[in-house]
Write a protein that holds these residues in place. Structure first.
Motif, PDB file in Angstrom:
ATOM      1  N   THR A   1      20.460  29.727  17.080  1.00  0.00           N
ATOM      2  CA  THR A   1      20.608  28.587  18.144  1.00  0.00           C
ATOM      3  C   THR A   1      20.298  29.007  19.697  1.00  0.00           C
ATOM      4  O   THR A   1      20.499  30.247  19.843  1.00  0.00           O
ATOM      5  CB  THR A   1      22.245  28.195  18.323  1.00  0.00           C
ATOM      6  N   PHE A   2      19.557  28.080  20.325  1.00  0.00           N
ATOM      7  CA  PHE A   2      18.988  28.456  21.513  1.00  0.00           C
ATOM      8  C   PHE A   2      19.660  27.608  22.506  1.00  0.00           C
ATOM      9  O   PHE A   2      19.729  26.343  22.523  1.00  0.00           O
ATOM     10  CB  PHE A   2      17.861  28.204  21.579  1.00  0.00           C
ATOM     11  N   GLU A   3      20.306  28.053  23.672  1.00  0.00           N
ATOM     12  CA  GLU A   3      21.008  27.607  24.656  1.00  0.00           C
ATOM     13  C   GLU A   3      20.111  27.557  25.986  1.00  0.00           C
ATOM     14  O   GLU A   3      19.917  29.072  26.492  1.00  0.00           O
ATOM     15  CB  GLU A   3      22.343  28.148  24.856  1.00  0.00           C
ATOM     16  N   LEU A   4      19.804  26.753  26.463  1.00  0.00           N
ATOM     17  CA  LEU A   4      18.951  26.703  27.723  1.00  0.00           C
ATOM     18  C   LEU A   4      20.018  26.045  28.812  1.00  0.00           C
ATOM     19  O   LEU A   4      20.496  24.922  28.924  1.00  0.00           O
ATOM     20  CB  LEU A   4      17.889  25.743  27.853  1.00  0.00           C
ATOM     21  N   PHE A   5      20.132  27.095  30.095  1.00  0.00           N
ATOM     22  CA  PHE A   5      21.208  26.767  30.921  1.00  0.00           C
ATOM     23  C   PHE A   5      20.637  26.418  32.318  1.00  0.00           C
ATOM     24  O   PHE A   5      19.542  27.342  32.419  1.00  0.00           O
ATOM     25  CB  PHE A   5      22.458  27.760  30.884  1.00  0.00           C
TER      26      PHE A   5
ATOM     27  N   VAL B   1      21.184  37.225  26.087  1.00  0.00           N
ATOM     28  CA  VAL B   1      21.221  36.627  27.181  1.00  0.00           C
ATOM     29  C   VAL B   1      20.216  37.286  28.066  1.00  0.00           C
ATOM     30  O   VAL B   1      20.126  38.272  28.549  1.00  0.00           O
ATOM     31  CB  VAL B   1      22.669  36.622  27.806  1.00  0.00           C
ATOM     32  N   SER B   2      19.116  36.194  28.450  1.00  0.00           N
ATOM     33  CA  SER B   2      18.175  36.283  29.304  1.00  0.00           C
ATOM     34  C   SER B   2      17.210  37.353  28.977  1.00  0.00           C
ATOM     35  O   SER B   2      16.833  38.513  29.745  1.00  0.00           O
ATOM     36  CB  SER B   2      18.764  36.605  30.620  1.00  0.00           C
ATOM     37  N   GLY B   3      16.716  37.648  27.734  1.00  0.00           N
ATOM     38  CA  GLY B   3      15.741  38.598  27.081  1.00  0.00           C
ATOM     39  C   GLY B   3      15.252  38.265  25.947  1.00  0.00           C
ATOM     40  O   GLY B   3      15.964  37.599  25.268  1.00  0.00           O
ATOM     41  N   GLY B   4      14.152  38.547  25.514  1.00  0.00           N
ATOM     42  CA  GLY B   4      13.297  38.193  24.381  1.00  0.00           C
ATOM     43  C   GLY B   4      12.743  39.453  23.575  1.00  0.00           C
ATOM     44  O   GLY B   4      13.180  40.584  23.212  1.00  0.00           O
ATOM     45  N   PHE B   5      11.452  39.179  23.375  1.00  0.00           N
ATOM     46  CA  PHE B   5      10.535  40.161  22.984  1.00  0.00           C
ATOM     47  C   PHE B   5       9.498  40.545  23.989  1.00  0.00           C
ATOM     48  O   PHE B   5       9.438  39.877  25.064  1.00  0.00           O
ATOM     49  CB  PHE B   5       9.769  39.934  21.835  1.00  0.00           C
ATOM     50  N   TRP B   6       8.792  41.932  23.817  1.00  0.00           N
ATOM     51  CA  TRP B   6       7.667  41.915  24.797  1.00  0.00           C
ATOM     52  C   TRP B   6       6.540  41.812  24.202  1.00  0.00           C
ATOM     53  O   TRP B   6       6.200  41.783  22.886  1.00  0.00           O
ATOM     54  CB  TRP B   6       7.807  43.420  25.445  1.00  0.00           C
ATOM     55  N   ARG B   7       5.325  41.678  24.781  1.00  0.00           N
ATOM     56  CA  ARG B   7       3.931  41.601  24.170  1.00  0.00           C
ATOM     57  C   ARG B   7       3.450  42.847  23.791  1.00  0.00           C
ATOM     58  O   ARG B   7       3.586  43.741  24.996  1.00  0.00           O
ATOM     59  CB  ARG B   7       2.935  40.708  24.942  1.00  0.00           C
ATOM     60  N   GLN B   8       2.704  43.114  22.889  1.00  0.00           N
ATOM     61  CA  GLN B   8       2.717  42.293  21.657  1.00  0.00           C
ATOM     62  C   GLN B   8       4.080  42.220  21.040  1.00  0.00           C
ATOM     63  O   GLN B   8       4.456  43.291  20.534  1.00  0.00           O
ATOM     64  CB  GLN B   8       1.333  42.823  20.670  1.00  0.00           C
TER      65      GLN B   8
ATOM     66  N   ILE C   1       9.363  33.433  25.656  1.00  0.00           N
ATOM     67  CA  ILE C   1      10.669  33.478  24.952  1.00  0.00           C
ATOM     68  C   ILE C   1      10.594  32.233  23.601  1.00  0.00           C
ATOM     69  O   ILE C   1      11.009  32.341  22.643  1.00  0.00           O
ATOM     70  CB  ILE C   1      11.788  32.863  25.919  1.00  0.00           C
ATOM     71  N   TRP C   2       9.586  31.345  23.912  1.00  0.00           N
ATOM     72  CA  TRP C   2       9.383  30.081  23.048  1.00  0.00           C
ATOM     73  C   TRP C   2       8.713  30.871  21.798  1.00  0.00           C
ATOM     74  O   TRP C   2       8.938  30.551  20.549  1.00  0.00           O
ATOM     75  CB  TRP C   2       8.584  29.101  23.608  1.00  0.00           C
TER      76      TRP C   2
ATOM     77  N   VAL D   1      13.077  37.245  34.215  1.00  0.00           N
ATOM     78  CA  VAL D   1      12.429  37.053  32.651  1.00  0.00           C
ATOM     79  C   VAL D   1      12.119  35.636  32.433  1.00  0.00           C
ATOM     80  O   VAL D   1      12.908  34.978  31.967  1.00  0.00           O
ATOM     81  CB  VAL D   1      13.500  37.733  31.625  1.00  0.00           C
ATOM     82  N   PRO D   2      11.011  35.220  33.147  1.00  0.00           N
ATOM     83  CA  PRO D   2      10.820  33.805  32.778  1.00  0.00           C
ATOM     84  C   PRO D   2      10.511  33.579  31.624  1.00  0.00           C
ATOM     85  O   PRO D   2      10.218  34.163  30.634  1.00  0.00           O
ATOM     86  CB  PRO D   2       9.583  33.792  33.659  1.00  0.00           C
ATOM     87  N   LEU D   3      10.761  32.458  31.477  1.00  0.00           N
ATOM     88  CA  LEU D   3      10.555  31.491  30.002  1.00  0.00           C
ATOM     89  C   LEU D   3       9.399  32.112  29.346  1.00  0.00           C
ATOM     90  O   LEU D   3       9.243  32.103  28.112  1.00  0.00           O
ATOM     91  CB  LEU D   3      10.883  30.037  29.788  1.00  0.00           C
ATOM     92  N   GLU D   4       8.293  31.860  30.013  1.00  0.00           N
ATOM     93  CA  GLU D   4       6.812  32.177  29.531  1.00  0.00           C
ATOM     94  C   GLU D   4       6.615  33.673  29.910  1.00  0.00           C
ATOM     95  O   GLU D   4       5.531  34.042  29.327  1.00  0.00           O
ATOM     96  CB  GLU D   4       5.854  31.367  30.663  1.00  0.00           C
ATOM     97  N   GLY D   5       7.408  34.769  30.164  1.00  0.00           N
ATOM     98  CA  GLY D   5       7.162  35.935  30.395  1.00  0.00           C
ATOM     99  C   GLY D   5       6.370  36.154  31.638  1.00  0.00           C
ATOM    100  O   GLY D   5       6.220  35.279  32.442  1.00  0.00           O
ATOM    101  N   ARG D   6       6.051  37.600  31.868  1.00  0.00           N
ATOM    102  CA  ARG D   6       5.298  38.008  33.122  1.00  0.00           C
ATOM    103  C   ARG D   6       4.925  39.341  32.675  1.00  0.00           C
ATOM    104  O   ARG D   6       5.138  40.056  31.998  1.00  0.00           O
ATOM    105  CB  ARG D   6       6.190  37.768  34.232  1.00  0.00           C
ATOM    106  N   ILE D   7       3.859  39.608  33.729  1.00  0.00           N
ATOM    107  CA  ILE D   7       3.097  40.966  33.758  1.00  0.00           C
ATOM    108  C   ILE D   7       3.699  42.003  34.643  1.00  0.00           C
ATOM    109  O   ILE D   7       4.239  41.562  35.762  1.00  0.00           O
ATOM    110  CB  ILE D   7       1.684  41.035  34.135  1.00  0.00           C
TER     111      ILE D   7
END
Length: 285
Positions: free
Chosen positions: A252-256, A165-172, A211-212, A194-200
């Motif tokens: 499954t991806f849930e966008l709330f 919930v509210s987290g994914g991977f980091w770059r790279q 996240i996408w 943790v924006p959907l597009e990530g941040r620095i």
């Protein structure tokens, strides 16, 4: 990295959830009520009517949180225990003596090897409390959700399913994962932590991933022939999409609507998804 997240998230959660009283947590004999291992500790809640071995949801707190903080989320805990699941809440390790607790999902973080620690917690809970490890799942919020994704990617067989919930991977982000998994990912449309597009963060030392892009990695891991989801639907304000392109895994991806939080009703939706899958037929029969 997420210094502003924990207190804000807990406040949002407190407003959003029905605050039913949880079951008493199991105590392993320490003054704090935590179960101790050589590399850390955890707390555990058992369902009141559990008989025999019971499955568990291991829930990882966010940056600066704690196992006790997880157990204070009474709406989430009650929803899970009412469905017959135990809740295991490990404590993240401190990277400095008086620093905040978090998870070492990147090698640069150093400290405890959480890829070994979390399966060890599940095995210990299985021995102490008759937890059904084969049908237990790993969930987490924020930094905990990042840890969920990385452990699922590196050691997919550690848990039966994964619920970040509210987290994914980091770059790279990883180029590939060790194998397909069952994963139910939830994220807030207006999440600014943790924006959907990530941040620095940290002057460029850390970059939260997109996240996408993480979902694309999971589709590739499942062997999906197309990026398009097998199903897209809406439940009230929730928007969902799912991919079922592997015989033994699904995504499954849930966008709330809302920000950096655990959304209302998440626990029941996650368990509904878990138990509706034919892959979990042995547990649900």
């Amino acid at each position: 990295m997420e210094r502003m997240t924990h207190s804000a998230a807990i406040t949002s959660l407190a407003l959003a959830l029905i605050m039913a009283a949880p079951a008493a947590h199991a105590i392993c004999g320490t003054a704090e009520g935590a179960c101790t291992l050589p590399d850390g500790s955890y707390e555990l809640v058992l369902p009141s009517d559990g008989q025999g071995a019971v499955p568990a949801v291991m829930f990882l707190h966010g940056h600066g949180g704690s196992a006790r903080g997880v157990l204070s989320m009474r709406g989430v805990i009650s929803a899970l225990t009412d469905r017959g699941y135990a809740v295991i809440a490990p404590n993240g390790a401190r990277r400095a003596e008086d620093g905040p607790r978090s998870w070492s999902f990147l090698p640069t973080f150093g400290g405890r090897d959480d890829f070994d620690f979390l399966p060890a917690v599940l095995a210990d809970a299985g021995e102490r409390f008759n937890i059904d490890a084969e049908h237990s799942v790993l969930a987490g919020f924020s930094s905990g959700a990042f840890m969920v994704n990385y452990l699922a990617c590196e050691r997919p067989d550690s848990f039966a399913a994964y619920l970040p919930v509210s987290g994914g991977f980091w770059r790279q982000q990883p180029e590939d994962c060790a194998g397909p998994v069952r994963l139910y990912q939830s994220h807030g449309w207006t999440d600014g932590v943790v924006p959907l597009e990530g941040r620095i963060l940290g002057g460029g030392r850390f970059i939260q991933g997109d996240i996408w892009a993480g979902l694309e990695l999971w589709r590739e891991t499942l062997g999906c022939a197309t990026h398009a989801p097998d199903r897209m639907w809406q439940e009230g304000e929730l928007m969902l999409r799912s991919w079922s392109c592997h015989a033994e895994a699904d995504l499954t991806f849930e966008l709330f609507p809302g920000g950096h939080m655990i959304p209302q009703g998440w626990a029941d939706r996650a368990i509904n998804w878990l138990e509706a899958s034919e892959l979990d037929a042995e547990h649900t029969d």
